[in-house]
Design a protein around this motif. Structure first.
Motif, PDB file in Angstrom:
ATOM      1  N   ALA A  57     -23.650-107.510 -22.067  1.00 49.02           N
ATOM      2  CA  ALA A  57     -22.955-107.389 -23.350  1.00 49.02           C
ATOM      3  C   ALA A  57     -22.521-105.963 -23.681  1.00 49.02           C
ATOM      4  N   ILE A  58     -22.999-104.980 -22.936  1.00 49.08           N
ATOM      5  CA  ILE A  58     -22.656-103.582 -23.235  1.00 49.08           C
ATOM      6  C   ILE A  58     -21.173-103.325 -22.992  1.00 49.08           C
ATOM      7  N   ASP A  59     -20.552-102.685 -23.951  1.00 50.14           N
ATOM      8  CA  ASP A  59     -19.181-102.211 -23.800  1.00 50.14           C
ATOM      9  C   ASP A  59     -19.290-100.771 -23.313  1.00 50.14           C
ATOM     10  N   ALA A  60     -19.132-100.572 -22.008  1.00 52.41           N
ATOM     11  CA  ALA A  60     -19.343 -99.238 -21.431  1.00 52.41           C
ATOM     12  C   ALA A  60     -18.437 -98.193 -22.054  1.00 52.41           C
ATOM     13  N   SER A  61     -17.255 -98.601 -22.511  1.00 52.56           N
ATOM     14  CA  SER A  61     -16.353 -97.623 -23.120  1.00 52.56           C
ATOM     15  C   SER A  61     -16.884 -97.128 -24.461  1.00 52.56           C
ATOM     16  N   ALA A  62     -17.875 -97.830 -25.025  1.00 51.19           N
ATOM     17  CA  ALA A  62     -18.487 -97.397 -26.278  1.00 51.19           C
ATOM     18  C   ALA A  62     -19.731 -96.541 -26.050  1.00 51.19           C
ATOM     19  N   VAL A  63     -20.144 -96.374 -24.793  1.00 52.26           N
ATOM     20  CA  VAL A  63     -21.302 -95.542 -24.456  1.00 52.26           C
ATOM     21  C   VAL A  63     -20.851 -94.084 -24.471  1.00 52.26           C
ATOM     22  N   ALA A  64     -21.470 -93.279 -25.296  1.00 49.98           N
ATOM     23  CA  ALA A  64     -21.100 -91.869 -25.406  1.00 49.98           C
ATOM     24  C   ALA A  64     -21.173 -91.190 -24.047  1.00 49.98           C
ATOM     25  N   GLY A  65     -20.106 -90.530 -23.663  1.00 53.42           N
ATOM     26  CA  GLY A  65     -20.073 -89.798 -22.403  1.00 53.42           C
ATOM     27  C   GLY A  65     -19.670 -90.629 -21.211  1.00 53.42           C
ATOM     28  N   CYS A  66     -19.346 -91.902 -21.404  1.00 51.81           N
ATOM     29  CA  CYS A  66     -18.998 -92.781 -20.291  1.00 51.81           C
ATOM     30  C   CYS A  66     -17.594 -93.330 -20.486  1.00 51.81           C
ATOM     31  N   THR A  67     -16.666 -92.900 -19.637  1.00 51.19           N
ATOM     32  CA  THR A  67     -15.302 -93.414 -19.718  1.00 51.19           C
ATOM     33  C   THR A  67     -14.913 -94.174 -18.462  1.00 51.19           C
ATOM     34  N   ILE A  68     -15.825 -94.280 -17.488  1.00 52.10           N
ATOM     35  CA  ILE A  68     -15.531 -95.000 -16.251  1.00 52.10           C
ATOM     36  C   ILE A  68     -15.550 -96.507 -16.497  1.00 52.10           C
ATOM     37  N   TYR A  69     -14.831 -97.263 -15.679  1.00 49.92           N
ATOM     38  CA  TYR A  69     -14.895 -98.714 -15.735  1.00 49.92           C
ATOM     39  C   TYR A  69     -16.238 -99.125 -15.152  1.00 49.92           C
ATOM     40  N   ALA A  70     -17.040 -99.862 -15.902  1.00 53.03           N
ATOM     41  CA  ALA A  70     -18.390-100.213 -15.464  1.00 53.03           C
ATOM     42  C   ALA A  70     -18.576-101.709 -15.243  1.00 53.03           C
ATOM     43  N   GLY A  71     -17.496-102.478 -15.261  1.00 51.96           N
ATOM     44  CA  GLY A  71     -17.609-103.925 -15.095  1.00 51.96           C
ATOM     45  C   GLY A  71     -18.286-104.333 -13.797  1.00 51.96           C
ATOM     46  N   GLY A  72     -17.943-103.682 -12.710  1.00 48.77           N
ATOM     47  CA  GLY A  72     -18.563-103.985 -11.420  1.00 48.77           C
ATOM     48  C   GLY A  72     -20.036-103.633 -11.389  1.00 48.77           C
ATOM     49  N   TYR A  73     -20.386-102.520 -12.007  1.00 46.52           N
ATOM     50  CA  TYR A  73     -21.785-102.107 -12.070  1.00 46.52           C
ATOM     51  C   TYR A  73     -22.595-103.101 -12.894  1.00 46.52           C
ATOM     52  N   LYS A  74     -22.024-103.506 -14.027  1.00 44.79           N
ATOM     53  CA  LYS A  74     -22.715-104.468 -14.884  1.00 44.79           C
ATOM     54  C   LYS A  74     -22.933-105.784 -14.137  1.00 44.79           C
ATOM     55  N   ALA A  75     -21.917-106.268 -13.453  1.00 42.29           N
ATOM     56  CA  ALA A  75     -22.041-107.529 -12.715  1.00 42.29           C
ATOM     57  C   ALA A  75     -23.109-107.429 -11.628  1.00 42.29           C
ATOM     58  N   ALA A  76     -23.143-106.304 -10.923  1.00 41.10           N
ATOM     59  CA  ALA A  76     -24.148-106.115  -9.869  1.00 41.10           C
ATOM     60  C   ALA A  76     -25.552-106.057 -10.455  1.00 41.10           C
ATOM     61  N   LEU A  77     -25.709-105.391 -11.593  1.00 45.78           N
ATOM     62  CA  LEU A  77     -27.017-105.299 -12.241  1.00 45.78           C
ATOM     63  C   LEU A  77     -27.502-106.658 -12.728  1.00 45.78           C
ATOM     64  N   VAL A  78     -26.604-107.423 -13.319  1.00 48.78           N
ATOM     65  CA  VAL A  78     -26.964-108.754 -13.811  1.00 48.78           C
ATOM     66  C   VAL A  78     -27.360-109.643 -12.630  1.00 48.78           C
ATOM     67  N   ARG A  79     -26.602-109.571 -11.555  1.00 47.28           N
ATOM     68  CA  ARG A  79     -26.925-110.366 -10.372  1.00 47.28           C
ATOM     69  C   ARG A  79     -28.262-109.943  -9.770  1.00 47.28           C
TER      70      ARG A  79
END
Length: 85
Positions: A57-79
């Motif tokens: 559920a984290i919106d990585a673009s709302a994480v202070a200091g993080c502007t990278i696309y994190a969708g792939g990282y999130k999917a890998a972590l959830v898996r």
């Protein structure tokens, strides 16, 4: 994520060299939007202690200091969390 040098000969991979993650490369990994290592650290700090559902559920673009696309990282972590025992 890794950055490598891949050599191809006669249509096949001949050699893989310089295998380092972007974090290992640190400031030697070129980004126009800032240090990849600093951005991944910001994302890492935001997910530590979270459940798989919370990470998803984290919106990585709302994480202070993080502007990278994190969708792939999130999917890998959830898996990976699904495989954890």
């Amino acid at each position: 994520c890794i950055e490598t040098t891949v050599s191809v000969a006669e249509g096949a991979i001949a050699d893989v060299a310089n295998v380092q993650s972007k974090v290992e490369l640190g400031d030697n990994y070129s980004m126009t939007s800032g240090s990849f290592a600093k951005q991944t650290k910001a994302f890492e700090d935001a997910i530590i202690g979270k459940t798989a559902a919370e990470v998803e559920a984290i919106d990585a673009s709302a994480v202070a200091g993080c502007t990278i696309y994190a969708g792939g990282y999130k999917a890998a972590l959830v898996r990976a969390a699904g495989y954890a025992r």
